[in-house]
Motif scaffolding. Sequence first.
Motif, mmCIF file in Angstrom:
data_model
loop_
_atom_site.group_PDB
_atom_site.id
_atom_site.type_symbol
_atom_site.label_atom_id
_atom_site.label_comp_id
_atom_site.label_asym_id
_atom_site.label_seq_id
_atom_site.Cartn_x
_atom_site.Cartn_y
_atom_site.Cartn_z
ATOM 1 N N GLY A 15 3.336 -12.532 2.411
ATOM 2 C CA GLY A 15 3.654 -12.642 3.837
ATOM 3 C C GLY A 15 3.630 -11.293 4.531
ATOM 4 N N ARG A 16 4.184 -10.261 3.873
ATOM 5 C CA ARG A 16 4.224 -8.926 4.455
ATOM 6 C C ARG A 16 2.824 -8.324 4.587
ATOM 7 N NH1 ARG A 16 7.203 -7.651 8.268
ATOM 8 N NH2 ARG A 16 9.267 -6.938 7.796
ATOM 9 N N GLU A 17 1.974 -8.528 3.563
ATOM 10 C CA GLU A 17 0.606 -8.020 3.623
ATOM 11 C C GLU A 17 -0.154 -8.675 4.772
ATOM 12 O OE1 GLU A 17 0.473 -7.249 -1.205
ATOM 13 O OE2 GLU A 17 -0.643 -8.932 -0.347
ATOM 14 N N ARG A 18 0.109 -9.964 4.984
ATOM 15 C CA ARG A 18 -0.526 -10.675 6.092
ATOM 16 C C ARG A 18 -0.047 -10.092 7.428
ATOM 17 N NH1 ARG A 18 0.213 -15.845 4.162
ATOM 18 N NH2 ARG A 18 2.021 -16.189 5.458
ATOM 19 N N ASP A 19 1.267 -9.840 7.540
ATOM 20 C CA ASP A 19 1.821 -9.259 8.774
ATOM 21 C C ASP A 19 1.166 -7.913 9.086
ATOM 22 O OD1 ASP A 19 3.577 -11.393 8.943
ATOM 23 O OD2 ASP A 19 5.282 -10.291 8.100
ATOM 24 N N VAL A 20 1.047 -7.083 8.054
ATOM 25 C CA VAL A 20 0.481 -5.743 8.238
ATOM 26 C C VAL A 20 -0.990 -5.827 8.649
ATOM 27 C CG1 VAL A 20 -0.184 -3.647 6.977
ATOM 28 C CG2 VAL A 20 2.134 -4.538 6.750
ATOM 29 N N LEU A 21 -1.750 -6.725 8.024
ATOM 30 C CA LEU A 21 -3.160 -6.888 8.408
ATOM 31 C C LEU A 21 -3.293 -7.409 9.835
ATOM 32 C CD1 LEU A 21 -5.175 -8.285 5.355
ATOM 33 C CD2 LEU A 21 -5.196 -5.988 6.316
ATOM 34 N N ARG A 22 -2.408 -8.332 10.212
ATOM 35 C CA ARG A 22 -2.449 -8.848 11.595
ATOM 36 C C ARG A 22 -2.239 -7.718 12.594
ATOM 37 N NH1 ARG A 22 1.032 -13.594 10.441
ATOM 38 N NH2 ARG A 22 -0.336 -15.357 10.078
ATOM 39 N N GLU A 23 -1.271 -6.854 12.294
ATOM 40 C CA GLU A 23 -0.998 -5.719 13.188
ATOM 41 C C GLU A 23 -2.174 -4.743 13.210
ATOM 42 O OE1 GLU A 23 1.517 -5.094 15.303
ATOM 43 O OE2 GLU A 23 2.446 -7.023 14.814
ATOM 44 N N ASP B 52 1.926 3.013 14.249
ATOM 45 C CA ASP B 52 2.095 1.885 15.187
ATOM 46 C C ASP B 52 2.568 0.639 14.435
ATOM 47 O OD1 ASP B 52 1.156 3.410 17.306
ATOM 48 O OD2 ASP B 52 -0.916 2.702 17.090
ATOM 49 N N ILE B 53 1.909 0.369 13.295
ATOM 50 C CA ILE B 53 2.246 -0.823 12.504
ATOM 51 C C ILE B 53 3.678 -0.720 11.984
ATOM 52 C CG2 ILE B 53 1.669 -2.144 10.420
ATOM 53 C CD1 ILE B 53 -1.275 -1.149 10.826
ATOM 54 N N ALA B 54 4.033 0.478 11.501
ATOM 55 C CA ALA B 54 5.387 0.704 10.977
ATOM 56 C C ALA B 54 6.434 0.434 12.057
ATOM 57 C CB ALA B 54 5.511 2.139 10.456
ATOM 58 N N ARG B 55 6.167 0.940 13.273
ATOM 59 C CA ARG B 55 7.097 0.718 14.396
ATOM 60 C C ARG B 55 7.208 -0.766 14.728
ATOM 61 N NH1 ARG B 55 5.372 5.453 16.414
ATOM 62 N NH2 ARG B 55 3.642 4.520 17.538
ATOM 63 N N ALA B 56 6.057 -1.446 14.816
ATOM 64 C CA ALA B 56 6.046 -2.859 15.208
ATOM 65 C C ALA B 56 6.778 -3.745 14.206
ATOM 66 C CB ALA B 56 4.604 -3.337 15.375
ATOM 67 N N LEU B 57 6.666 -3.411 12.926
ATOM 68 C CA LEU B 57 7.249 -4.270 11.880
ATOM 69 C C LEU B 57 8.573 -3.720 11.326
ATOM 70 C CD1 LEU B 57 3.997 -5.201 9.899
ATOM 71 C CD2 LEU B 57 5.213 -6.582 11.586
ATOM 72 N N HIS B 58 9.029 -2.586 11.892
ATOM 73 C CA HIS B 58 10.278 -1.958 11.437
ATOM 74 C C HIS B 58 10.230 -1.634 9.946
ATOM 75 C CE1 HIS B 58 11.746 -3.096 15.365
ATOM 76 N NE2 HIS B 58 11.445 -4.350 15.111
ATOM 77 N N GLY C 208 5.203 4.709 4.648
ATOM 78 C CA GLY C 208 4.816 4.594 3.244
ATOM 79 C C GLY C 208 4.692 3.137 2.812
ATOM 80 N N THR C 209 5.624 2.304 3.263
ATOM 81 C CA THR C 209 5.597 0.873 2.928
ATOM 82 C C THR C 209 4.366 0.214 3.542
ATOM 83 O OG1 THR C 209 8.003 0.798 2.803
ATOM 84 C CG2 THR C 209 6.884 -1.302 3.110
ATOM 85 N N VAL C 210 4.053 0.576 4.785
ATOM 86 C CA VAL C 210 2.860 0.030 5.449
ATOM 87 C C VAL C 210 1.606 0.411 4.675
ATOM 88 C CG1 VAL C 210 1.392 0.191 7.509
ATOM 89 C CG2 VAL C 210 3.862 -0.118 7.751
ATOM 90 N N ARG C 211 1.520 1.691 4.252
ATOM 91 C CA ARG C 211 0.351 2.143 3.479
ATOM 92 C C ARG C 211 0.226 1.347 2.177
ATOM 93 N NH1 ARG C 211 2.164 7.207 5.116
ATOM 94 N NH2 ARG C 211 0.885 8.085 6.775
ATOM 95 N N ASN C 212 1.364 1.106 1.520
ATOM 96 C CA ASN C 212 1.346 0.336 0.264
ATOM 97 C C ASN C 212 0.830 -1.077 0.496
ATOM 98 O OD1 ASN C 212 2.325 2.498 -1.180
ATOM 99 N ND2 ASN C 212 4.461 1.810 -1.132
ATOM 100 N N HIS C 213 1.332 -1.722 1.556
ATOM 101 C CA HIS C 213 0.896 -3.093 1.867
ATOM 102 C C HIS C 213 -0.592 -3.126 2.228
ATOM 103 C CE1 HIS C 213 4.692 -5.005 1.420
ATOM 104 N NE2 HIS C 213 5.265 -4.430 2.461
ATOM 105 N N LEU C 214 -1.045 -2.133 3.014
ATOM 106 C CA LEU C 214 -2.465 -2.073 3.387
ATOM 107 C C LEU C 214 -3.334 -1.872 2.144
ATOM 108 C CD1 LEU C 214 -2.425 0.073 6.659
ATOM 109 C CD2 LEU C 214 -3.188 -2.304 6.449
#
Length: 201
Positions: free
Chosen positions: A143-151, A160-166, A170-176
Amino acid sequence: MIRVLLADDQAMVRGALATVLGLENDIEVVGQVGSGDEVVAAARETRPDVALLDVQMPGKDGLEAAADLRAALPSCRVIICTTFGRPGYLARAMAAGAAGFVVKDAPPEQLVEAVRRVHSGLRVVDPALAAESLATGASPLTGRERDVLREAEDGSTVADIARALHLSEGTVRNHLSAAIGKTGARTRAEAVRVAEERGWL
């Protein structure tokens, strides 16, 4: 009479569907809406037997609206009717409780028959799409990987993605990175494209 609610953001398509269904003696279109956010309220007001929902609409998409509708009005049967016959959409539609999945380029008589069959308690799924869905398999994305890709769809930066998803950057980079690996892509843009084509977003 089979009471039908239509949800499609394109007024011309919605009107054409209403005309096709309205020609039948046993079907009555009792409501029409243009966004996923309006589906539940319209269904509560019109009490349809069957709701015909497009996938891509403003606000909630048809798959989210289907799940909400099943929770709010369990007696209403849902058919997803979409231009995009993507295997991932089919899997998500079934998970949301939809009883049917048809593509818009099917002949009108198939759509009418789908409404009747779903109303009678059967499931209706486009056979070519069902075969492709089985071949493709379920979405590997969390679910989180999908959220990050959508953003990331509109080219947003990691910040930007980190801000939008709180989330932390580093977590955003891992999910991407995980999503890129799971889609077999080389870049984030390619991962978004692959996931969209397979109906995973």
